[in-house]
Scaffold this motif. Structure first.
Motif, PDB file in Angstrom:
ATOM      1  N   UNK A   1       1.064   7.768   3.626  1.00  0.00           N
ATOM      2  CA  UNK A   1       1.478   7.179   4.907  1.00  0.00           C
ATOM      3  C   UNK A   1       1.390   5.661   4.938  1.00  0.00           C
ATOM      4  N   UNK A   2       0.557   5.086   4.063  1.00  0.00           N
ATOM      5  CA  UNK A   2       0.369   3.636   4.074  1.00  0.00           C
ATOM      6  C   UNK A   2       0.973   2.926   2.869  1.00  0.00           C
ATOM      7  N   UNK A   3       1.571   3.677   1.931  1.00  0.00           N
ATOM      8  CA  UNK A   3       2.142   3.009   0.762  1.00  0.00           C
ATOM      9  C   UNK A   3       2.384   3.943  -0.399  1.00  0.00           C
ATOM     10  N   UNK A   4       1.946   3.524  -1.595  1.00  0.00           N
ATOM     11  CA  UNK A   4       2.219   4.274  -2.818  1.00  0.00           C
ATOM     12  C   UNK A   4       1.029   4.216  -3.758  1.00  0.00           C
TER      13      UNK A   4
ATOM     14  N   UNK B   1       4.724  -2.655   1.502  1.00  0.00           N
ATOM     15  CA  UNK B   1       5.533  -3.791   1.046  1.00  0.00           C
ATOM     16  C   UNK B   1       5.453  -3.989  -0.461  1.00  0.00           C
ATOM     17  N   UNK B   2       4.687  -3.132  -1.152  1.00  0.00           N
ATOM     18  CA  UNK B   2       4.582  -3.234  -2.601  1.00  0.00           C
ATOM     19  C   UNK B   2       3.516  -4.187  -3.091  1.00  0.00           C
ATOM     20  N   UNK B   3       2.570  -4.559  -2.230  1.00  0.00           N
ATOM     21  CA  UNK B   3       1.444  -5.397  -2.630  1.00  0.00           C
ATOM     22  C   UNK B   3       0.222  -4.529  -2.922  1.00  0.00           C
ATOM     23  N   UNK B   4      -0.547  -4.938  -3.917  1.00  0.00           N
ATOM     24  CA  UNK B   4      -1.769  -4.204  -4.257  1.00  0.00           C
ATOM     25  C   UNK B   4      -2.739  -4.237  -3.079  1.00  0.00           C
TER      26      UNK B   4
ATOM     27  N   UNK C   1     -11.460  -5.070  -9.624  1.00  0.00           N
ATOM     28  CA  UNK C   1     -10.820  -6.377  -9.809  1.00  0.00           C
ATOM     29  C   UNK C   1     -10.534  -7.037  -8.465  1.00  0.00           C
ATOM     30  N   UNK C   2      -9.846  -6.343  -7.570  1.00  0.00           N
ATOM     31  CA  UNK C   2      -9.548  -6.970  -6.296  1.00  0.00           C
ATOM     32  C   UNK C   2      -9.185  -5.970  -5.214  1.00  0.00           C
ATOM     33  N   UNK C   3      -9.514  -6.333  -3.972  1.00  0.00           N
ATOM     34  CA  UNK C   3      -9.121  -5.530  -2.807  1.00  0.00           C
ATOM     35  C   UNK C   3      -8.601  -6.454  -1.728  1.00  0.00           C
ATOM     36  N   UNK C   4      -7.497  -6.034  -1.109  1.00  0.00           N
ATOM     37  CA  UNK C   4      -6.825  -6.882  -0.135  1.00  0.00           C
ATOM     38  C   UNK C   4      -7.548  -6.868   1.215  1.00  0.00           C
ATOM     39  N   UNK C   5      -7.533  -8.049   1.866  1.00  0.00           N
ATOM     40  CA  UNK C   5      -8.029  -8.155   3.221  1.00  0.00           C
ATOM     41  C   UNK C   5      -6.960  -7.707   4.198  1.00  0.00           C
ATOM     42  N   UNK C   6      -7.325  -6.881   5.155  1.00  0.00           N
ATOM     43  CA  UNK C   6      -6.448  -6.478   6.253  1.00  0.00           C
ATOM     44  C   UNK C   6      -5.031  -6.138   5.825  1.00  0.00           C
ATOM     45  N   UNK C   7      -4.856  -5.140   4.935  1.00  0.00           N
ATOM     46  CA  UNK C   7      -3.492  -4.790   4.489  1.00  0.00           C
ATOM     47  C   UNK C   7      -2.687  -4.179   5.613  1.00  0.00           C
TER      48      UNK C   7
ATOM     49  N   UNK D   1      10.718   4.838  -2.375  1.00  0.00           N
ATOM     50  CA  UNK D   1       9.926   3.625  -2.249  1.00  0.00           C
ATOM     51  C   UNK D   1      10.158   2.963  -0.890  1.00  0.00           C
ATOM     52  N   UNK D   2      11.418   2.647  -0.561  1.00  0.00           N
ATOM     53  CA  UNK D   2      11.742   2.075   0.747  1.00  0.00           C
ATOM     54  C   UNK D   2      10.749   0.982   1.131  1.00  0.00           C
ATOM     55  N   UNK D   3      10.589   0.003   0.241  1.00  0.00           N
ATOM     56  CA  UNK D   3       9.593  -1.036   0.469  1.00  0.00           C
ATOM     57  C   UNK D   3       9.959  -1.917   1.655  1.00  0.00           C
ATOM     58  N   UNK D   4       8.940  -2.266   2.405  1.00  0.00           N
ATOM     59  CA  UNK D   4       9.134  -3.169   3.523  1.00  0.00           C
ATOM     60  C   UNK D   4       9.158  -4.617   3.035  1.00  0.00           C
ATOM     61  N   UNK D   5       9.564  -5.501   3.909  1.00  0.00           N
ATOM     62  CA  UNK D   5       9.574  -6.917   3.588  1.00  0.00           C
ATOM     63  C   UNK D   5       8.144  -7.405   3.351  1.00  0.00           C
ATOM     64  N   UNK D   6       7.971  -8.247   2.339  1.00  0.00           N
ATOM     65  CA  UNK D   6       6.652  -8.806   2.071  1.00  0.00           C
ATOM     66  C   UNK D   6       6.172  -9.644   3.246  1.00  0.00           C
ATOM     67  N   UNK D   7       4.878  -9.648   3.492  1.00  0.00           N
ATOM     68  CA  UNK D   7       4.352 -10.542   4.533  1.00  0.00           C
ATOM     69  C   UNK D   7       4.487 -11.994   4.085  1.00  0.00           C
ATOM     70  N   UNK D   8       4.311 -12.910   5.001  1.00  0.00           N
ATOM     71  CA  UNK D   8       4.396 -14.326   4.630  1.00  0.00           C
ATOM     72  C   UNK D   8       3.165 -14.787   3.872  1.00  0.00           C
ATOM     73  N   UNK D   9       2.042 -14.060   4.023  1.00  0.00           N
ATOM     74  CA  UNK D   9       0.812 -14.448   3.350  1.00  0.00           C
ATOM     75  C   UNK D   9      -0.090 -13.228   3.186  1.00  0.00           C
ATOM     76  N   UNK D  10      -0.990 -13.312   2.216  1.00  0.00           N
ATOM     77  CA  UNK D  10      -1.940 -12.236   1.980  1.00  0.00           C
ATOM     78  C   UNK D  10      -3.139 -12.800   1.228  1.00  0.00           C
TER      79      UNK D  10
END
Length: 223
Positions: A185-188, A208-211, A217-223, A30-39
């Motif tokens: 390469x970009x996550x899991x 970072x472990x964010x969807x 249901x939802x898609x993230x902006x600029x992951x 997994x080796x998750x990165x630090x979460x961003x401050x906002x999403x």
């Protein structure tokens, strides 16, 4: 999450890779990165809306603050939430407010010792054994078990949650599981299942472990 979606076909090649490890689960890197401050996420499919979330780390754990405003089933609603976790990503408290045509509602949820729960001061034995909170209105809370657990690739892990409905903040037990399929390469990529709702899909998470993508249901902006 709501269930009026069809399972998402797995990306090309994942079925083959998952089958290779299905009998001998491997510890996932997994080796998750630090979460961003906002999403932020665009909600689509079963509802049309927008979600923002803010993440703070502190010595005792993490704080997630967020809000989703949406139009669903001919009605508008807005749910704001604050989730506090300990240093192992176990939910400590969750506060939520829903604003809708009929007015505002609030709830305060606490996970106690022994993984028992109180909802607005009332003990809820039906939630015993749950470690995570899960908001129907949000895609953010899917990150909690991803950070909290070590997943073995190909093995299904049961992670029941205290599930908060969007329209009236009622809380119920949600039986669900995650199966780590592969690292990218970009996550899991995970297979998600809920026996409570007879629902399954694949979920894409970033490093970072964010969807990134939750089908219909939802898609993230600029992951």
């Amino acid at each position: 999450m709501k269930i009026r979606v069809k399972p998402l076909p797995l990306p090309h090649g994942i079925l083959k890779r998952a089958a290779v490890v299905s009998h001998i689960p491997l510890r996932s890197p997994m080796n998750l990165e630090r979460l961003p401050s906002q999403a932020a996420w665009h909600h689509w499919g079963i509802r049309c809306g927008f979600e923002t979330a803010f993440f703070e780390s502190h010595p005792g754990g993490s704080t997630i603050r967020g809000n989703t405003s949406a139009w669903e089933a001919e009605a508008a609603w807005s749910v704001g939430y604050v989730v506090q976790t300990d240093s192992q990503w176990r939910t400590l408290t969750a506060e939520a407010t829903v604003r809708a045509l009929d007015g505002d509602l609030n709830t305060m949820i606490q996970r106690l010792e022994g993984d028992s729960w109180n909802v607005d001061g009332t003990h809820r034995p039906d939630l015993t054994g749950c470690v995570d909170i899960d908001f129907e209105s949000s895609v953010v809370t899917n990150t909690l078990p991803i950070h909290r657990l070590e997943f073995a690739t190909g093995a299904e892990t049961s992670v029941p949650a205290a599930f908060v409905r969007a329209d009236d903040l009622r809380v119920q037990r949600l039986e669900q599981s995650y199966r780590h399929l592969t690292a990218t390469p970009t996550g899991h990529i995970f297979e998600y299942r809920s026996s409570t709702f007879d629902f399954a899909c694949t979920l894409e998470f970033d490093r970072s472990g964010l969807v990134v993508d939750y089908p219909e249901i939802g898609r993230r902006f600029n992951p």
